[in-house]
Scaffold this active site. Sequence first.
Site, PDB file in Angstrom:
ATOM      1  N   LYS A  13       0.728  -1.145   0.103  1.00 38.65           N
ATOM      2  CA  LYS A  13      -0.041  -0.080  -0.026  1.00 38.65           C
ATOM      3  C   LYS A  13       0.906   0.983   0.154  1.00 38.65           C
ATOM      4  O   LYS A  13       0.555   2.096  -0.819  1.00 38.65           O
ATOM      5  CB  LYS A  13      -0.917   0.060   1.330  1.00 38.65           C
ATOM      6  CG  LYS A  13      -1.829  -1.318   1.256  1.00 38.65           C
ATOM      7  CD  LYS A  13      -2.563  -1.065   2.734  1.00 38.65           C
ATOM      8  CE  LYS A  13      -1.854  -1.081   3.628  1.00 38.65           C
ATOM      9  NZ  LYS A  13      -1.227  -2.674   4.301  1.00 38.65           N
ATOM     10  N   ARG A  88      -9.384   0.701   9.022  1.00 40.52           N
ATOM     11  CA  ARG A  88      -8.813  -0.871   9.412  1.00 40.52           C
ATOM     12  C   ARG A  88      -9.697  -1.481  10.138  1.00 40.52           C
ATOM     13  O   ARG A  88      -9.634  -2.522  10.322  1.00 40.52           O
ATOM     14  CB  ARG A  88      -7.847  -0.286  10.439  1.00 40.52           C
ATOM     15  CG  ARG A  88      -6.176  -0.008  10.149  1.00 40.52           C
ATOM     16  CD  ARG A  88      -5.574  -1.216   9.483  1.00 40.52           C
ATOM     17  NE  ARG A  88      -4.269  -1.876   9.838  1.00 40.52           N
ATOM     18  CZ  ARG A  88      -3.234  -0.924   9.433  1.00 40.52           C
ATOM     19  NH1 ARG A  88      -3.124  -0.120   8.756  1.00 40.52           N
ATOM     20  NH2 ARG A  88      -1.965  -1.527   9.842  1.00 40.52           N
ATOM     21  N   ARG A 173       0.368  -9.295  13.334  1.00 46.23           N
ATOM     22  CA  ARG A 173      -0.571  -8.251  12.297  1.00 46.23           C
ATOM     23  C   ARG A 173      -1.265  -8.903  11.280  1.00 46.23           C
ATOM     24  O   ARG A 173      -2.291  -8.428  11.145  1.00 46.23           O
ATOM     25  CB  ARG A 173       0.838  -7.351  11.914  1.00 46.23           C
ATOM     26  CG  ARG A 173       1.218  -6.177  12.753  1.00 46.23           C
ATOM     27  CD  ARG A 173       2.438  -5.687  12.345  1.00 46.23           C
ATOM     28  NE  ARG A 173       2.409  -4.825  11.204  1.00 46.23           N
ATOM     29  CZ  ARG A 173       3.485  -4.683  10.268  1.00 46.23           C
ATOM     30  NH1 ARG A 173       4.614  -5.211  10.787  1.00 46.23           N
ATOM     31  NH2 ARG A 173       3.412  -4.271   8.976  1.00 46.23           N
TER      32      ARG A 173
HETATM   33  P1  AP5 Z   1       5.071  -1.533   1.810  1.00 44.51           P
HETATM   34  O1  AP5 Z   1       4.739  -0.697   0.464  1.00 44.51           O
HETATM   35  O2  AP5 Z   1       5.626  -0.782   2.950  1.00 44.51           O
HETATM   36  O3  AP5 Z   1       3.686  -2.377   2.193  1.00 44.51           O
HETATM   37  P2  AP5 Z   1       2.332  -1.984   3.111  1.00 44.51           P
HETATM   38  O4  AP5 Z   1       1.019  -2.443   2.471  1.00 44.51           O
HETATM   39  O5  AP5 Z   1       2.367  -0.129   3.116  1.00 44.51           O
HETATM   40  O6  AP5 Z   1       2.866  -2.460   4.586  1.00 44.51           O
HETATM   41  P3  AP5 Z   1       2.540  -1.945   6.023  1.00 44.51           P
HETATM   42  O7  AP5 Z   1       3.390  -2.873   6.652  1.00 44.51           O
HETATM   43  O8  AP5 Z   1       3.157  -0.566   6.137  1.00 44.51           O
HETATM   44  O9  AP5 Z   1       1.398  -1.794   6.235  1.00 44.51           O
HETATM   45  P4  AP5 Z   1       0.774  -1.904   7.715  1.00 44.51           P
HETATM   46  O10 AP5 Z   1      -0.766  -1.940   7.360  1.00 44.51           O
HETATM   47  O11 AP5 Z   1       0.804  -3.343   8.550  1.00 44.51           O
HETATM   48  O12 AP5 Z   1       1.325  -0.963   8.597  1.00 44.51           O
HETATM   49  P5  AP5 Z   1       0.983   0.668   8.885  1.00 44.51           P
HETATM   50  O13 AP5 Z   1       2.096   1.324   9.051  1.00 44.51           O
HETATM   51  O14 AP5 Z   1      -0.281   0.884   8.241  1.00 44.51           O
HETATM   52  O15 AP5 Z   1       5.882  -2.900   1.287  1.00 44.51           O
HETATM   53  C1  AP5 Z   1       6.337  -3.853   2.075  1.00 44.51           C
HETATM   54  C2  AP5 Z   1       7.622  -4.311   1.605  1.00 44.51           C
HETATM   55  O16 AP5 Z   1       7.606  -4.873   0.548  1.00 44.51           O
HETATM   56  C3  AP5 Z   1       8.976  -3.009   1.510  1.00 44.51           C
HETATM   57  O17 AP5 Z   1       9.894  -3.524   1.782  1.00 44.51           O
HETATM   58  C4  AP5 Z   1       8.599  -2.838  -0.061  1.00 44.51           C
HETATM   59  O18 AP5 Z   1       9.882  -2.245  -0.429  1.00 44.51           O
HETATM   60  C5  AP5 Z   1       8.311  -4.051  -0.517  1.00 44.51           C
HETATM   61  N1  AP5 Z   1       7.416  -4.286  -1.688  1.00 44.51           N
HETATM   62  C6  AP5 Z   1       6.439  -3.703  -1.923  1.00 44.51           C
HETATM   63  N2  AP5 Z   1       5.816  -3.909  -3.080  1.00 44.51           N
HETATM   64  C7  AP5 Z   1       6.688  -4.761  -3.560  1.00 44.51           C
HETATM   65  C8  AP5 Z   1       6.673  -5.402  -4.922  1.00 44.51           C
HETATM   66  N3  AP5 Z   1       6.027  -5.100  -6.006  1.00 44.51           N
HETATM   67  N4  AP5 Z   1       7.829  -6.267  -5.088  1.00 44.51           N
HETATM   68  C9  AP5 Z   1       8.771  -6.635  -4.287  1.00 44.51           C
HETATM   69  N5  AP5 Z   1       8.670  -6.077  -3.146  1.00 44.51           N
HETATM   70  C10 AP5 Z   1       7.906  -5.068  -2.715  1.00 44.51           C
HETATM   71  O19 AP5 Z   1       0.554   0.106  10.463  1.00 44.51           O
HETATM   72  C11 AP5 Z   1       1.465  -0.260  11.424  1.00 44.51           C
HETATM   73  C12 AP5 Z   1       0.808   0.009  12.765  1.00 44.51           C
HETATM   74  O20 AP5 Z   1       0.090   1.270  13.169  1.00 44.51           O
HETATM   75  C13 AP5 Z   1      -0.666  -1.065  12.658  1.00 44.51           C
HETATM   76  O21 AP5 Z   1      -0.005  -2.437  13.091  1.00 44.51           O
HETATM   77  C14 AP5 Z   1      -1.311  -0.456  13.953  1.00 44.51           C
HETATM   78  O22 AP5 Z   1      -0.739  -0.822  15.357  1.00 44.51           O
HETATM   79  C15 AP5 Z   1      -1.263   0.966  13.766  1.00 44.51           C
HETATM   80  N6  AP5 Z   1      -2.258   1.591  12.651  1.00 44.51           N
HETATM   81  C16 AP5 Z   1      -2.014   2.107  11.584  1.00 44.51           C
HETATM   82  N7  AP5 Z   1      -3.178   2.473  11.089  1.00 44.51           N
HETATM   83  C17 AP5 Z   1      -4.243   2.101  11.808  1.00 44.51           C
HETATM   84  C18 AP5 Z   1      -5.517   2.322  11.815  1.00 44.51           C
HETATM   85  N8  AP5 Z   1      -6.176   2.825  10.979  1.00 44.51           N
HETATM   86  N9  AP5 Z   1      -6.110   1.869  13.145  1.00 44.51           N
HETATM   87  C19 AP5 Z   1      -5.539   1.137  13.981  1.00 44.51           C
HETATM   88  N10 AP5 Z   1      -4.257   1.058  14.210  1.00 44.51           N
HETATM   89  C20 AP5 Z   1      -3.637   1.665  13.198  1.00 44.51           C
END
Ligand code: AP5
Length: 215
Positions: A13, A88, A173
Amino acid sequence: MKLILLGAPGAGKGTVAKMLTKIDGSVQISTGDILRGAVQAGTELGKKAQGYMERGDLVPDDLIMGIMEKRLQEPDCEKGFLLDGFPRTIPQAEALDALLAKLGIKLDMVVNIDVPRDVIFDRLCTRRTCENPDCQAIYNVKSMPPKKEGICDKCGSPVVQRADETEEAIGHRLDTYNEKTAPLVGYYEKTGLLRTITGTSSDAVVEAIRKELGI
Ligand code: AP5
């Protein structure tokens, strides 16, 4: 464009959102980035959120809605926004509907990025993130390493592994996603706004979004 990006942790994402911002100046709004910035800055919000995040649990809905209500009214959202990691839960989605109705904003599309679980697990174990809260560039030691090991190409800050990137927290997660966030796919299907894009190439996901939006 005004989009929600849905998808499991590691579905890409954040990567896709950053690519989309270059198309029409829409802003990426990542609740995860906002929360990590608050933790690093030691603000009240950060102190409240830290424990939940390190365990891989969701932060309470009321904290998130407080952030989003303010954020969506900032002037840079007028060109468009990409919601990355929000909503979420079903209560967050319902609260977002009410907020958008109040602000007179209509979403263009809800994109569900669908990537197999084994690919996701591998990506999360190998992801690295710029620790500068104003940058938070995403790297991957296998597929997208920084040019100089451990240093961000964009701002020169250290590139680190996130605190919630242990195997245990990643597993938790993914379970939390299945229980609390995956039901949003059905929620948005009913609105007619949902498009599911299956694939592991971020370029292909971006192309599919452009095609759907006709841009
Ligand atoms: P990346 O683009 O970073 O993936 P992502 O889907 O953004 O993953 P996140 O882990 O950031 O999502 P998340 O939802 O767990 O975390 P968030 O920060 O929102 O890609 C991942 C990896 O793959 C990277 O290394 C990238 O380079 C690689 N990659 C990507 N595309 C690729 C491709 N095509 N080919 C090869 N490699 C690729 O949330 C973190 C924490 O915050 C949560 O656990 C929660 O505690 C809290 N939180 C956040 N939002 C909320 C909410 N709305 N409500 C409650 N708690 C929340």
